[in-house]
Design an enzyme around this catalytic site. Structure first.
Site, short mmCIF file in Angstrom:
data_model
loop_
_atom_site.label_atom_id
_atom_site.label_comp_id
_atom_site.label_asym_id
_atom_site.label_seq_id
_atom_site.Cartn_x
_atom_site.Cartn_y
_atom_site.Cartn_z
CB SER A 121 -0.95 -0.07 1.21
OG SER A 121 -2.07 0.75 1.02
CG ASP A 174 -6.61 -3.38 -3.44
OD1 ASP A 174 -7.29 -2.39 -3.13
OD2 ASP A 174 -5.42 -3.52 -3.10
CG HIS A 223 -5.71 -2.48 0.34
ND1 HIS A 223 -4.80 -2.38 -0.68
CD2 HIS A 223 -5.24 -1.71 1.35
CE1 HIS A 223 -3.82 -1.55 -0.30
NE2 HIS A 223 -4.06 -1.15 0.91
#
Lengths: 347, 347
Positions: free
Chosen positions: B140, B294, B323
């Site tokens: 991320s 995601d 995610h």
């Protein structure tokens, strides 16, 4: 309570009024002097076998559906009698914004998709004497009403076309509606729904429309800057010119009222929670329409329900506008949707 | 300003401190007495060729990455010297919550992913004398830092593994971060970031965590009630026990500070906006890892960037946790991620 100029016939065209009297709601309360406002196009024939019912989506009014009606198009008013009922909470039919005390504003009772459908049933039977609908169709919450009709009155619906909606609201969808409701309620002037004038709640309305910007469209839409195709100059211009411009004139209580219905949409309450039994009882030829990229009603969710409906087909509308493919922002969506409606009316 | 007990070594383990002195930020301001807090595992060998850099994600601290390190696993501290740098805004490195006036709280300057990477570069060169990283990886915002490293210091990175992140933040992703930031700012006690105690802002933190419930996972996750697999009893229990429990102890200013970095992540600022040129300059062997489902960093967005990186491969991690597949909630994700890291270290 200030009269909100958004909910006027100047902006939404003339409506007719069907008086429901003391209307008992599914959740138990009674709306006294309850009203269903609606529009019609075309004429009911003598046999009363050319009626189409076309309820509208969350936040809309019958006007939002009129773009699908036209001479030479599948929903042709020269052939069909097309009824566009307003849903409760839309600002024209009985709603938080137009109901007198004690049921005004934040005290408006909880209404369900079932209440909308019962009111519509009374309209078409009592007012028009219609015994069978050739077609019922609707988008999003209009699809929820379509499913409710097909499950509740299976012998009265010949063909059903739910666009981008589900018969039972999914948990993720429930969370989403809760999130945008809470954005509306977060406004410092919301006052538990007892604001005098919706314009005082513009901060909450803007916060809410920002969430629609995130969830209402898809990643690819923004990546390709699809908003340019409809004349917006930047991402900010789109957010303000599209989402804010649409939502800011509305009444937060009306949106929350319709949102509660959306969250609690579930035809399986007629069959003790058994969705397969509820959908299995549908007799209408049904075209379940899913929109690619739709984050509210993903194709997989629509397809899972379609498989439970005996005489049904899955149709896909391909659009980067995701859930808003229904707005026919490009000729392609109009073609795809008209094709489905043509097939439905000639099934 | 009340000291927030969440940002303590009791909860996050011991850190080391690297003093950056007067640290000039990319956006122009200077943080005086700027600090980078970090952890290490394993030992740097004499040749200094066994270093791995593993920056953490938004809202995290180095502790969040320690679950991937272990004897016999790819990130083996008996073989590698693994550095876990804290990012600015994480509550340990210089952050709104720990910086003295005049740069405290709502007045903390804007920091960028580039600032994090420059600080990390100083740490590994000045403190450890490392000239090449065997591997840089991150999830991320950790992926954003990974890309920034590979673009900015191409000769210093042998292998790069960005998990579920992009080199340039997409417009939809930008809208998403803006939406959750605004939820934090909507708290009635937020006071433009000058609250005394983050606990006063729990309404905004809860509103914000509700949005993570909608966008952070996927529709299928909720439909399958995947939260049951990790011991939650209901949807509400999951919302409170997972999202609220995670976010409520944090500092809204810290989250907003890291969010601003996230929104403005863009390696193409080094090449006048030309993303292809920026990614084309990467010399590291790169495994771009996308997570199925995601909604922040969809597979298509990750793949589009991967195709611009010369010596790269796309790898997919399949998880209903979307995610958050990185958290390895089931053995399957751990296996998939370890496999990728093994390949990366043996490429």
């Amino acid at each position: 309570m200030v009269v909100n100029p958004y909910y006027s016939e100047d902006l939404h065209g003339p409506h007719q009024t069907f008086e429901l009297g003391d209307f008992k709601l599914e959740m138990g309360e009674i709306i006294r002097g309850c009203k269903l406002l609606y529009k019609t196009h075309g004429k009911l024939n003598q046999k009363k076998d050319n009626a189409i019912l076309f309820p509208h989506m969350w936040s809309g009014t019958p006007k939002a559906m009129e773009g699908f009606i036209g001479k030479g198009r599948p929903l042709d008013p020269e052939k069909y009698f097309i009824i566009l009922p307003g849903q409760f909470g839309n600002g024209f039919s009985s709603s938080p914004s137009n109901t007198p005390t004690p049921h005004d504003r934040g005290a408006f009772p909880k209404v369900t998709i079932g209440d909308d459908v019962v009111a519509q049933h009374r309209l078409i039977t009592e007012q028009f004497g219609i015994e069978e609908l050739q077609l019922i169709l609707g988008w999003s919450m209009g699809a929820q009403q379509t499913y409710e009709w097909a499950v509740r009155f299976p012998d009265m619906v010949k063909c059903a076309v739910p666009f981008a909606g589900t018969a039972r609201t999914t948990p993720h969808n429930y969370l989403w509606v809760t999130a945008f409701e809470d954005a509306l309620k977060s406004d410092p002037n919301f006052n538990d729904g007892f604001f005098e004038d919706a314009r005082l709640c513009h901060v909450g309305l803007r916060r809410h429309s920002q969430l629609w910007g995130v969830m209402g469209l898809c990643q690819e839409f923004y990546k390709k800057e699809t908003w340019r195709d409809v004349g917006f100059s930047s991402l900010e211009d789109f957010q303000h010119g599209f989402w804010d411009a649409y939502f800011l004139p509305m009444d937060p209580n009306n949106l929350i009222c319709m949102g509660w219905k959306w969250k609690h949409g579930d035809v399986s309450r007629h069959t003790c929670g058994d969705l397969r039994a509820a959908l299995g009882g549908i007799k209408a030829k049904t075209y379940v329409v899913a929109f690619t990229h739709d984050m509210f009603f993903p194709m997989a969710d629509c397809e899972a329900e379609q498989k439970m409906i005996p005489d049904s087909e899955l149709r896909i509308v391909n659009s980067l506008w995701a859930h808003f493919g229904m707005f026919c922002m490009s000729p392609s969506e109009k073609e795809q949707i008209d094709k489905i409606l043509f097939d439905a009316l000639h099934a």
